[in-house]
Design a protein around this motif. Structure first.
Motif, PDB file in Angstrom:
ATOM      1  N   ALA A   1       1.631   3.966  -4.537  1.00  0.00           N
ATOM      2  CA  ALA A   1       0.856   3.975  -3.299  1.00  0.00           C
ATOM      3  C   ALA A   1      -0.411   4.816  -3.375  1.00  0.00           C
ATOM      4  O   ALA A   1      -1.456   4.390  -2.891  1.00  0.00           O
ATOM      5  CB  ALA A   1       1.742   4.436  -2.143  1.00  0.00           C
ATOM      6  N   PRO A   2      -0.370   6.039  -3.961  1.00  0.00           N
ATOM      7  CA  PRO A   2      -1.626   6.796  -4.063  1.00  0.00           C
ATOM      8  C   PRO A   2      -2.695   6.046  -4.843  1.00  0.00           C
ATOM      9  O   PRO A   2      -3.877   6.117  -4.518  1.00  0.00           O
ATOM     10  CB  PRO A   2      -1.191   8.079  -4.775  1.00  0.00           C
ATOM     11  CG  PRO A   2       0.259   8.222  -4.433  1.00  0.00           C
ATOM     12  CD  PRO A   2       0.785   6.820  -4.410  1.00  0.00           C
ATOM     13  N   ASP A   3      -2.284   5.321  -5.895  1.00  0.00           N
ATOM     14  CA  ASP A   3      -3.243   4.530  -6.654  1.00  0.00           C
ATOM     15  C   ASP A   3      -3.826   3.421  -5.794  1.00  0.00           C
ATOM     16  O   ASP A   3      -4.999   3.090  -5.906  1.00  0.00           O
ATOM     17  CB  ASP A   3      -2.568   3.934  -7.903  1.00  0.00           C
ATOM     18  CG  ASP A   3      -2.150   5.003  -8.906  1.00  0.00           C
ATOM     19  OD1 ASP A   3      -2.930   5.935  -9.123  1.00  0.00           O
ATOM     20  OD2 ASP A   3      -1.044   4.902  -9.447  1.00  0.00           O
TER      21      ASP A   3
ATOM     22  N   ALA B   1      -8.361   1.136  -2.731  1.00  0.00           N
ATOM     23  CA  ALA B   1      -8.919   0.632  -1.475  1.00  0.00           C
ATOM     24  C   ALA B   1     -10.189   1.386  -1.095  1.00  0.00           C
ATOM     25  O   ALA B   1     -11.179   0.792  -0.650  1.00  0.00           O
ATOM     26  CB  ALA B   1      -7.884   0.753  -0.357  1.00  0.00           C
ATOM     27  N   LEU B   2     -10.193   2.710  -1.289  1.00  0.00           N
ATOM     28  CA  LEU B   2     -11.355   3.506  -0.920  1.00  0.00           C
ATOM     29  C   LEU B   2     -12.537   3.272  -1.857  1.00  0.00           C
ATOM     30  O   LEU B   2     -13.664   3.636  -1.534  1.00  0.00           O
ATOM     31  CB  LEU B   2     -10.995   4.995  -0.907  1.00  0.00           C
ATOM     32  CG  LEU B   2      -9.993   5.416   0.164  1.00  0.00           C
ATOM     33  CD1 LEU B   2      -9.652   6.885   0.031  1.00  0.00           C
ATOM     34  CD2 LEU B   2     -10.546   5.128   1.558  1.00  0.00           C
TER      35      LEU B   2
ATOM     36  N   ARG C   1      -6.789  -7.695  -0.169  1.00  0.00           N
ATOM     37  CA  ARG C   1      -6.086  -8.833  -0.765  1.00  0.00           C
ATOM     38  C   ARG C   1      -6.441  -9.032  -2.245  1.00  0.00           C
ATOM     39  O   ARG C   1      -5.546  -9.311  -3.055  1.00  0.00           O
ATOM     40  CB  ARG C   1      -6.368 -10.104   0.034  1.00  0.00           C
ATOM     41  CG  ARG C   1      -5.555 -11.317  -0.466  1.00  0.00           C
ATOM     42  CD  ARG C   1      -5.611 -12.476   0.510  1.00  0.00           C
ATOM     43  NE  ARG C   1      -4.891 -12.172   1.742  1.00  0.00           N
ATOM     44  CZ  ARG C   1      -5.454 -12.095   2.937  1.00  0.00           C
ATOM     45  NH1 ARG C   1      -6.746 -12.296   3.080  1.00  0.00           N
ATOM     46  NH2 ARG C   1      -4.742 -11.805   4.002  1.00  0.00           N
ATOM     47  N   PRO C   2      -7.724  -8.874  -2.648  1.00  0.00           N
ATOM     48  CA  PRO C   2      -8.024  -9.031  -4.079  1.00  0.00           C
ATOM     49  C   PRO C   2      -7.372  -7.963  -4.957  1.00  0.00           C
ATOM     50  O   PRO C   2      -7.251  -8.157  -6.169  1.00  0.00           O
ATOM     51  CB  PRO C   2      -9.555  -8.902  -4.127  1.00  0.00           C
ATOM     52  CG  PRO C   2     -10.023  -9.232  -2.759  1.00  0.00           C
ATOM     53  CD  PRO C   2      -8.947  -8.724  -1.849  1.00  0.00           C
ATOM     54  N   LEU C   3      -6.941  -6.846  -4.377  1.00  0.00           N
ATOM     55  CA  LEU C   3      -6.321  -5.776  -5.145  1.00  0.00           C
ATOM     56  C   LEU C   3      -4.805  -5.927  -5.229  1.00  0.00           C
ATOM     57  O   LEU C   3      -4.161  -5.258  -6.033  1.00  0.00           O
ATOM     58  CB  LEU C   3      -6.632  -4.416  -4.505  1.00  0.00           C
ATOM     59  CG  LEU C   3      -8.102  -4.076  -4.261  1.00  0.00           C
ATOM     60  CD1 LEU C   3      -8.217  -2.704  -3.616  1.00  0.00           C
ATOM     61  CD2 LEU C   3      -8.884  -4.116  -5.564  1.00  0.00           C
ATOM     62  N   ASP C   4      -4.239  -6.779  -4.398  1.00  0.00           N
ATOM     63  CA  ASP C   4      -2.789  -6.913  -4.299  1.00  0.00           C
ATOM     64  C   ASP C   4      -2.276  -7.965  -5.275  1.00  0.00           C
ATOM     65  O   ASP C   4      -2.677  -9.130  -5.197  1.00  0.00           O
ATOM     66  CB  ASP C   4      -2.418  -7.313  -2.860  1.00  0.00           C
ATOM     67  CG  ASP C   4      -0.910  -7.442  -2.673  1.00  0.00           C
ATOM     68  OD1 ASP C   4      -0.156  -7.028  -3.570  1.00  0.00           O
ATOM     69  OD2 ASP C   4      -0.495  -7.959  -1.616  1.00  0.00           O
ATOM     70  N   PRO C   5      -1.402  -7.576  -6.220  1.00  0.00           N
ATOM     71  CA  PRO C   5      -0.859  -8.564  -7.165  1.00  0.00           C
ATOM     72  C   PRO C   5      -0.190  -9.744  -6.476  1.00  0.00           C
ATOM     73  O   PRO C   5      -0.168 -10.848  -7.009  1.00  0.00           O
ATOM     74  CB  PRO C   5       0.152  -7.750  -7.981  1.00  0.00           C
ATOM     75  CG  PRO C   5      -0.329  -6.339  -7.873  1.00  0.00           C
ATOM     76  CD  PRO C   5      -0.923  -6.230  -6.492  1.00  0.00           C
ATOM     77  N   ALA C   6       0.342  -9.522  -5.286  1.00  0.00           N
ATOM     78  CA  ALA C   6       0.991 -10.604  -4.545  1.00  0.00           C
ATOM     79  C   ALA C   6       0.001 -11.406  -3.715  1.00  0.00           C
ATOM     80  O   ALA C   6       0.392 -12.368  -3.056  1.00  0.00           O
ATOM     81  CB  ALA C   6       2.085 -10.044  -3.640  1.00  0.00           C
ATOM     82  N   ASP C   7      -1.270 -11.005  -3.714  1.00  0.00           N
ATOM     83  CA  ASP C   7      -2.328 -11.705  -3.000  1.00  0.00           C
ATOM     84  C   ASP C   7      -2.085 -11.745  -1.494  1.00  0.00           C
ATOM     85  O   ASP C   7      -2.501 -12.674  -0.816  1.00  0.00           O
ATOM     86  CB  ASP C   7      -2.488 -13.133  -3.546  1.00  0.00           C
ATOM     87  CG  ASP C   7      -3.845 -13.739  -3.164  1.00  0.00           C
ATOM     88  OD1 ASP C   7      -4.824 -12.973  -3.110  1.00  0.00           O
ATOM     89  OD2 ASP C   7      -3.919 -14.948  -2.923  1.00  0.00           O
TER      90      ASP C   7
END
Length: 286
Positions: free
Chosen positions: A143-145, A150-151, A260-266
């Motif tokens: 989560a910290p990553d 995101a920031l 969304r582009p950062l989430d492996p699950a999209d």
């Protein structure tokens, strides 16, 4: 748009310089991003002792636009899954997705080769839980990553200010969205005594809030993009612009769409990701 570097490692350096990470986080991101250089040229990433001190291959940045790049990265992800812990794999993938999204925003690449990448489904079996570890659904060690990734996104000023304030204050979203301008002590990086609940923030928020509030001295801190309906209470409307207070639902939708582009699950992430860690010394990039 700045001129694109020719080589992948140079693009990594540019991204890390812009992300405003601390020295320890920058080292983790660099190791993770360098690890993706091998699969981009159809080579297996070194593991264990072999990885320490291994010099990554030279990779033209333009190779990320090659139609075969996503396939190579998927193959590299599968190779890493055989030797890396799920926590490490998730972190490395989050680092890659954050970097490629930033390069895409810079115009250095035309497609994001990390889109759709997801760790292989783990085999069923017992999952060891260390002492004191959280087992709450949806919580992960990475989560910290995710918050840092995101920031590092390029986003509108309002969103960046809100995300940094949530991250640095660790305050509930409802409390932050309820803030009015006259409750803020900007030089002191905290709320005034008249605020319902006290909160404070760090240098990232301190840099962004004055820019966000330029020309406004009263009304909600975070307002919508359009004028509020006539039925909106005066307390929830900016007296200068006529815009209404930003709602939790809209703030959540915007964050989920941006991540969304950062989430492996999209699927994108929730605003709660920003409360997992709040370093006070994390600078913000413009």
């Amino acid at each position: 748009m700045s001129q694109a570097p020719v080589e992948y490692s140079a693009a990594v350096d540019c991204y890390l310089a812009a992300a405003g990470l601390g020295s320890a986080s920058r080292r983790v991101y660099r190791i993770s991003l360098q690890g993706w250089a091998w699969p981009l040229v159809d080579r297996r990433t070194p593991t264990g002792r072999e990885r320490r001190g291994a010099r990554p291959p030279l990779v033209p940045l333009a190779l990320l636009d090659d139609p075969s790049a996503p396939k190579r990265l998927r193959r590299g992800l599968a190779d890493r899954a055989a030797t890396a812990r799920p926590r490490t794999l998730t972190r490395e993938l989050a680092c890659l997705r954050a970097a490629t999204a930033w390069w895409l925003a810079q115009g250095w690449i035309t497609v994001d080769p990390a889109t759709g990448l997801a760790p292989p489904t783990p085999r069923p079996g017992p999952v060891p839980v260390s002492s004191g570890a959280s087992t709450t659904a949806g919580a992960t060690a990475a989560a910290p990553d995710r918050a840092r990734a995101a920031l590092a996104l390029r986003a509108p000023l309002r969103e960046l200010a809100l995300w940094h304030l949530l991250h640095e204050s660790r305050a509930p979203v409802e409390q932050v969205l309820a803030l009015d301008i006259d409750q803020l002590d900007l030089p002191g990086r905290r709320t005034r005594e008249r605020a319902v609940a006290p909160l404070s923030w760090g240098p990232g928020t301190a840099r962004l809030l004055p820019m966000l509030l330029a020309g406004r001295t009263a009304g909600p801190v975070f307002v919508t993009d359009r004028r509020a309906p006539a039925t909106t209470p005066a307390a929830d409307r900016c007296p200068v612009t006529g815009r209404g207070r930003l709602s939790y639902r809209r703030a959540a939708e915007l964050f989920t769409a941006a991540t969304r582009p950062l989430d492996p699950a999209d699927r994108g992430w929730t605003l709660l990701v920003l409360r997992d860690r709040a370093p006070r010394s994390e600078p913000v990039r413009s």
